[in-house]
Design an enzyme around this catalytic site. Structure first.
Site, PDB file in Angstrom:
ATOM      1  N   GLY A 524       0.847  -1.204   0.000  1.00  0.00           N
ATOM      2  CA  GLY A 524       0.000   0.000   0.000  1.00  0.00           C
ATOM      3  C   GLY A 524       0.871   1.238   0.000  1.00  0.00           C
ATOM      4  O   GLY A 524       2.097   1.139  -0.009  1.00  0.00           O
ATOM      5  N   GLY A 525       0.204   2.364   0.026  1.00  0.00           N
ATOM      6  CA  GLY A 525       0.930   3.629   0.026  1.00  0.00           C
ATOM      7  C   GLY A 525       1.835   3.786   1.233  1.00  0.00           C
ATOM      8  O   GLY A 525       2.802   4.525   1.203  1.00  0.00           O
ATOM      9  N   GLY A 527       3.325   1.178   2.963  1.00  0.00           N
ATOM     10  CA  GLY A 527       4.224   0.064   3.225  1.00  0.00           C
ATOM     11  C   GLY A 527       3.572  -1.255   2.859  1.00  0.00           C
ATOM     12  O   GLY A 527       2.400  -1.311   2.493  1.00  0.00           O
ATOM     13  N   PRO A 528       4.349  -2.372   2.941  1.00  0.00           N
ATOM     14  CA  PRO A 528       3.829  -3.683   2.554  1.00  0.00           C
ATOM     15  C   PRO A 528       2.823  -4.239   3.567  1.00  0.00           C
ATOM     16  O   PRO A 528       2.857  -3.879   4.738  1.00  0.00           O
ATOM     17  CB  PRO A 528       5.086  -4.554   2.513  1.00  0.00           C
ATOM     18  CG  PRO A 528       6.054  -3.886   3.417  1.00  0.00           C
ATOM     19  CD  PRO A 528       5.749  -2.416   3.371  1.00  0.00           C
ATOM     20  N   LYS A 542       0.179  -4.580   8.540  1.00  0.00           N
ATOM     21  CA  LYS A 542       0.716  -3.502   7.698  1.00  0.00           C
ATOM     22  C   LYS A 542       2.012  -3.024   8.334  1.00  0.00           C
ATOM     23  O   LYS A 542       2.025  -2.543   9.464  1.00  0.00           O
ATOM     24  CB  LYS A 542      -0.302  -2.360   7.608  1.00  0.00           C
ATOM     25  CG  LYS A 542       0.105  -1.296   6.615  1.00  0.00           C
ATOM     26  CD  LYS A 542      -0.970  -0.237   6.472  1.00  0.00           C
ATOM     27  CE  LYS A 542      -2.177  -0.729   5.736  1.00  0.00           C
ATOM     28  NZ  LYS A 542      -2.157  -0.383   4.320  1.00  0.00           N
ATOM     29  N   ASP A 639      -7.292   9.179   0.964  1.00  0.00           N
ATOM     30  CA  ASP A 639      -6.750   8.284  -0.057  1.00  0.00           C
ATOM     31  C   ASP A 639      -7.762   7.191  -0.368  1.00  0.00           C
ATOM     32  O   ASP A 639      -7.444   6.008  -0.366  1.00  0.00           O
ATOM     33  CB  ASP A 639      -5.414   7.696   0.399  1.00  0.00           C
ATOM     34  CG  ASP A 639      -4.642   7.095  -0.777  1.00  0.00           C
ATOM     35  OD1 ASP A 639      -5.033   7.358  -1.936  1.00  0.00           O
ATOM     36  OD2 ASP A 639      -3.658   6.368  -0.545  1.00  0.00           O
TER      37      ASP A 639
END
Ligand SMILES: *[C@@H]1O[C@H](CO)[C@@H](O)[C@H](O)[C@H]1NC(C)=O
Ligand SMILES: *[C@@H]1O[C@H](CO)[C@@H](O)[C@H](O)[C@H]1NC(C)=O
Ligand SMILES: *[C@@H]1O[C@H](CO)[C@@H](O)[C@H](O)[C@H]1NC(C)=O
Ligand SMILES: *[C@@H]1O[C@H](CO)[C@@H](O)[C@H](O)[C@H]1NC(C)=O
Length: 834
Positions: A524-525, A527-528, A542, A639
């Site tokens: 994602g924006g 981090g993984p 996350k 977002d």
């Protein structure tokens, strides 16, 4: 030889001077001759002649863009006195005065030229300026008369607004009365030369909007973002003039500034592909931009609730009005009076502000900042100072305020180059430091509230002691209750704090197979994301990239806030892990993954029938409604996109990543904003261009999301080429042609009731309207979905932030376009353009 050249030259000169752009005495431009009788500028850009505004039969003489058919008039001569029939004509008298007369010789307008010349000519230039000079006169000399000195409602490149101090001429824009009546309306736009000069929009004589003072680079109230790439601003303040104008960086881009009948000042760019004027900057832009909504000595925060807060060292003048009546315009007063005689006063510095009104300020452009401070300290009436000039590379110059500080606005993401130094009494220095350090978050922190509550309690207690009346007893009881409730709130917070498990790193590592790549669900924006199994329960972890500027405690607090938000359409946070520089959030696992993996896959898309899609839309609305309005904190997601909508095993939608923008804080309070979270294609114009976010920017993203769900197409947001429109442009074109159902995803055509789809598309288009004021709030969206499309209002044109990537202007904005494709190197403002 030279004689031939001379002959040739005079032929050329002669043909030029009698070209169709020039009116000389004796020539008559009559309405009945139509286009034949108009003037056309040499480059063919502008035309002068008779016209009627849409919806009116009155005849006016004006100048318009020759190759643009939409809303193209830029100047009008006889706006106060139109001609009823088509008997009008334009002429130039022998002494150089322009006249508009009708068939009977009645004069409707004249140019009131003051100086006469023997051999005048009126020429329409390629910058839309109609200029009267002596024929063959010096082109560089100041003309006898020019239309640019008497603007209507429109500002074009090179056209000055403001004062010629020698002649006393004041150039202002005056709005039309209405869209069909060009007569001067209520609103004017111009320059106030008192104090440190600023631009204003006035409603009658009352200020409605203020640009803030010019600092050599920009107006304090205009963040530079989004402006510099398209146009260059100039501002001149000297003995001769106080005037502002702008120039376009790429001459093939058509840009203009318009003062709308409702007082909105709008910067527009012409978009050939869509045949529309697209807005790219507005004034006022948000509720804080309207002149001084909070009264003196208060700061307006566009996204905070309450919107107004006192400057440190000040308190509300009338707490009851602020707290109970919601009337904020009383402003604030000092908690402690200044102590000028003992010279012990100090200053506190506040950055990221639109500087207060400078109409009554004194300014010295050459003074140093230290001298500025002394100047202010030396004057008992001085309340604040700031630098006046940034154009030399460092802050220099000085302006001081000597009265209430009016119309201050906080800018998200603006720089700290020109802080305001507010004078305070020495004893409150500590208080000031504490207050300025406070994390003023857009939606959560409410610094006023507990203080006010305490104050109210104190007031009530005192009055109780003073008089033993029944009323007092009652209010004592009330105060006690209040206090009790307050205490129980605190307890609740503590209990809830304990509620959120803090996992240690080892547990999480084990659960995810040591962050095994096979367990990676995606990136994602922030981090993984990994899949894991913890005590039999499936989880998603996350792992936040290490870019947050927040301290650990602050981060923990924010996580608590987010953990408290619980709603069936929000992904549940199970816990977090803060250890060894790692920050991780543990969520419930969503079996069906994210919406984009269905929607944009040609096979899986078929699994989503209309009922399911409608259900998903409703779920997203409910989740957003909770975030925006119902939860204890106002959360702006910032977002929203298909990949942030997760689906549980029953295909119920759950919004994820809410509060992420918050976790990464900093944006709102510090000057070094490097990231405006968001995804290109979903960002509202005001957010993308100016970094301004609000619930309405979420509504915009929601609108895009909803249209994507209906169409099964991705809004890539960019105009790839002249022929390739983005989704919003495509839907908008079809909507205007009443063919909008053609865009509905093929795989649901059979399963959807057209009325319902039509309503959804209508609502979607209302959500993506260009101006945030026009967009509905989420509760209205929910209501609208339940009604028939025929009852909904007609959407206005969607906001296309993508003007940046139109080939026509790509060169002047190449930097920004490149930023879209290489998000890792983004300095500002686009982040995560995936
Ligand atoms: C012009 O004069 C004629 C006759 O005197 C009159 O009927 C007409 O109304 C006048 N037109 C205007 C525009 O005043
Ligand atoms: C120009 O001539 C008109 C009449 O034709 C007259 O009304 C006007 O005052 C003159 N202007 C100047 C500046 O002499
Ligand atoms: C102001 O106007 C006068 C004459 O009207 C003109 O000569 C002068 O150049 C103007 N000044 C500026 C700065 O435009
Ligand atoms: C200012 O100084 C005088 C004497 O020097 C003192 O009496 C007074 O209290 C001082 N004022 C403050 C606000 O400190």
């Amino acid at each position: 030889m030279s004689r031939i050249i001379f002959l040739l030259l005079s032929v050329i000169l002669f043909s030029c001077s009698t070209a169709d752009d020039t009116l000389t005495p004796g020539r008559l431009l009559t309405d009945t001759d139509g286009v034949e009788a108009s003037l056309i500028s040499a480059g063919g850009k502008f035309q002068l002649g008779f016209f009627s505004p849409a919806g009116s039969s009155n005849r006016y003489v004006g100048i318009w863009f020759r190759n643009i058919s939409v809303d193209s008039v830029v100047w009008i001569a006889n706006r106060r006195r139109p001609i009823a029939g088509t008997s009008g004509s334009v002429s130039l008298t022998a002494n150089g005065t322009l006249l508009i007369t009708d068939g009977n010789g009645t004069v409707y307008w004249n140019s009131s030229t003051e100086v006469a010349v023997a051999n005048p000519a009126a020429q329409l230039l390629d910058d839309a300026n109609l200029v009267v000079r002596e024929a063959g006169g010096d082109r560089n000399s100041y003309p006898l008369w020019q239309s640019h000195d008497f603007p209507t409602n429109m500002n074009l490149p090179g056209m000055k607004i403001g004062w010629n101090l020698t002649s006393g001429l004041n150039r202002q824009l005056t709005a039309w009365t209405s869209a069909t009546d060009p007569a001067p309306g209520n609103y004017t736009f111009g320059i106030e030369k008192q104090g440190n000069a600023q631009q204003f929009v006035w409603q009658g004589t009352q200020p409605r909007w203020r640009s803030g003072p010019w600092n050599g680079l920009y107006f304090s109230g205009h963040p530079r973002i989004g402006l510099e790439s398209l146009v260059r601003y100039e501002f001149a303040v000297d003995e001769q003039e106080v005037a502002a104008w702008f120039a376009v960086n790429n001459p093939s881009v058509i840009v203009r500034g318009v003062l709308m009948p409702d007082g909105l000042l709008r910067g527009e760019v012409w978009i050939e592909e869509t045949q529309t004027w697209s807005g790219w900057v507005y004034a006022p832009m948000d509720p804080c931009d309207v002149f001084s909504p909070c009264g003196p000595n208060a700061v307006c925060y566009p996204n905070a609730w309450p919107m107004c807060r006192c400057l440190p060292g000040f308190r509300p003048r009338n707490p009851r009005n602020w707290d109970v009546n919601g009337n904020l315009s009383d402003g604030c007063v000092r908690t402690t009076a200044l102590d000028c005689r003992n010279a012990t006063d100090g200053f506190f510095q506040q950055s990221s502000l639109k500087l207060p009104d400078t109409t009554a300020s004194a300014v010295n452009r050459s003074m140093s900042l230290e001298d500025c401070r002394s100047w202010c300290l030396g004057s008992c009436s001085c309340t604040a100072y700031a630098s006046a000039n940034l154009s030399t590379g460092s802050a220099s110059g000085c302006m001081i305020w000597t009265s209430g500080l009016a119309d201050i606005k906080f800018f998200y993401g603006s720089s700290s180059e020109q802080p305001l130094h507010v004078r305070h009494e020495k004893s409150i220095a500590r208080l000031c430091r504490r207050l300025t350090c406070r994390h003023i978050s857009a939606s959560v922190t409410e610094p006023m509230e507990s203080g006010q509550r305490r104050m109210r309690t104190i007031i009530i207690t005192i009055s109780c002691v003073a008089a033993l009346c029944l009323l007092c007893v009652a209010s004592c009881v009330w105060a006690a209750k209040k206090k009790k409730k307050h205490r129980s709130d605190e307890e609740e917070v503590e209990e809830e704090n304990l509620d959120l498990p803090l996992f240690d790193l080892r547990t999480i590592a084990e659960a995810t197979g040591n962050f095994c790549i096979d367990n990676k669900l995606g990136e994602g924006g922030f981090g993984p994301v990994y899949k894991g199994k913890l005590e039999g329960q499936e989880i998603a972890v996350k792992r936040l990239s290490k870019t947050s500027t927040q301290g650990t405690d602050e981060f923990k607090n924010e996580v608590m806030v987010i953990a408290k938000l619980q709603h069936r359409n929000l992904v549940r946070l199970l816990g977090c892990c803060i250890q060894g520089g790692e920050r991780m959030l543990v969520y419930e696992y969503m079996l069906n993954g994210s919406l984009n993996t269905f929607l944009f896959d040609k096979d899986r898309r078929r699994l989503l029938d209309w009922r399911m899609r409608y259900n998903i839309i409703l779920g997203i609305i409910r989740g957003l409604l909770y975030l925006h309005h119902d939860s204890r904190y106002r959360i702006i997601h910032r977002d929203l996109k298909t990949s942030n909508i997760l689906l549980d095993k029953e295909m119920n939608p759950k919004i994820s990543d809410f509060g992420m923008a918050k976790l990464f804080g900093g944006d709102e309070t510090t000057g070094n904003t490097k990231r405006v979270a968001g995804t290109y294609g979903y960002m509202s114009p005001e957010y993308a261009m100016n970094g301004i976010f609000s619930v309405k920017s979420d509504v915009f993203s929601f609108g895009v999301l909803m249209l994507e769900i209906i169409t099964g197409k991705k809004n890539n947001g960019a105009y790839q080429s002249v022929h390739h429109q983005n989704l919003l442009g495509e839907i908008w074109s079809l909507w205007k042609e009443n063919r909008v159902l053609e865009i509905v995803d093929d795989s649901i055509h059979h399963s959807c009731p057209f009325d319902e789809v039509l309503t959804c598309i209508n609502v979607g288009l209302l959500c993506v309207q260009e101006r945030s004021e026009d967009r509905p709030i989420m509760s209205t969206v929910l209501q609208m979905l339940g009604s028939n499309s025929s009852l909904l209002s007609e959407p206005k044109q969607p906001g296309f932030i993508v003007i940046a990537c139109i080939p026509q202007i790509a060169t002047s904005l190449s930097l920004r376009c490149r930023r879209f494709t290489a998000p890792s190197a983004v300095p500002f403002p686009f982040y995560g353009a995936r």
